[in-house]
Design an enzyme around this catalytic site. Structure first.
Site, PDB file in Angstrom:
ATOM      1  CE1 TYR A  77      -3.342   2.873   0.824  1.00  0.00           C
ATOM      2  CE2 TYR A  77      -1.997   3.269   2.765  1.00  0.00           C
ATOM      3  CZ  TYR A  77      -3.003   3.668   1.896  1.00  0.00           C
ATOM      4  OH  TYR A  77      -3.653   4.849   2.106  1.00  0.00           O
TER       5      TYR A  77
ATOM      6  CD  GLU B 169      -8.128   7.453   5.630  1.00  0.00           C
ATOM      7  OE1 GLU B 169      -8.064   7.280   6.868  1.00  0.00           O
ATOM      8  OE2 GLU B 169      -7.167   7.239   4.880  1.00  0.00           O
TER       9      GLU B 169
ATOM     10  CD1 TRP C 146      -3.578   2.185   5.954  1.00  0.00           C
ATOM     11  CD2 TRP C 146      -5.672   2.908   6.197  1.00  0.00           C
ATOM     12  NE1 TRP C 146      -4.130   2.335   4.700  1.00  0.00           N
ATOM     13  CE2 TRP C 146      -5.411   2.779   4.825  1.00  0.00           C
ATOM     14  CE3 TRP C 146      -6.932   3.346   6.598  1.00  0.00           C
ATOM     15  CZ2 TRP C 146      -6.359   3.074   3.845  1.00  0.00           C
ATOM     16  CZ3 TRP C 146      -7.874   3.644   5.613  1.00  0.00           C
ATOM     17  CH2 TRP C 146      -7.579   3.504   4.262  1.00  0.00           C
TER      18      TRP C 146
END
Length: 189
Positions: free
Chosen positions: A18, A40, A48
């Site tokens: 990522y 988000e 995350w």
């Protein structure tokens, strides 16, 4: 020679991929911007990596982030999402995703695209920061405060300044790769 990366992604292949391919790359596509906005939203209060591990499940559950479809979700779809163990089953966050999809479309109607709107806060160009170490990177800035207030005024949910800052980092509105990271220069071009 081994590549130097931002330390937050080290030790996890998914995180590293990522970081290397997506994080901080300027995004102007509305569907991608919507995807990051939703992810988000669900990340608020969580790590995350938790979201990244469930990303494919989110894609499937939310019709591949087709905001036009998400905006029309009814009570049955809401209940289906609440039963989906592959995503974060938070009632307020699921409702926020639906509300935010509806508002996303309103912003598109007003500005031609959500991209036009969100990027107007940086005059359409990424802000390149030059942080030397991870501890220098803030959780919020004046910019994220401004965008957060603007989105909240429009009715968006789960868009506090910290969530917004994570969003603008992820979508390349700000380049927060540390200066020694190989991606800092690459995404600045």
């Amino acid at each position: 020679m081994e590549k130097i990366r931002c330390g937050w992604c080290e030790g996890n292949e998914l995180y590293q991929k990522y970081h290397d391919l997506e994080w901080g790359v300027p995004v102007y596509d509305d569907r991608q911007l919507f995807e990051f906005l939703i992810l988000e939203t669900f990340q608020a209060g969580l790590s995350w990596i938790t979201i990244l591990k469930k990303r494919e499940n989110f894609r499937a559950a939310f019709d591949f982030f087709d905001y036009k479809k998400v905006a029309t979700y009814n009570d049955d779809k809401f209940e289906e999402l609440m039963q989906n163990a592959g995503i974060i089953r938070n009632k307020l966050k699921i409702k926020a995703a639906i509300t935010n999809a509806q508002l996303f479309i309103k912003v598109q109607e007003e500005f031609g695209s959500f991209s036009n709107y969100i990027w107007s806060f940086t005059d359409g160009k990424p802000i390149v920061n030059n942080y030397k170490k991870l501890s220098d990177i803030p959780a919020t800035t004046e910019l994220s405060d401004t965008i957060s207030k603007a989105l909240k005024k429009r009715g968006f949910k789960f868009v506090g300044s910290t969530v917004v800052y994570a969003h603008i980092q992820a979508t390349g509105m700000v380049n927060d790769h540390i200066t020694s990271c190989f991606r800092h220069k690459e995404v600045s071009i």
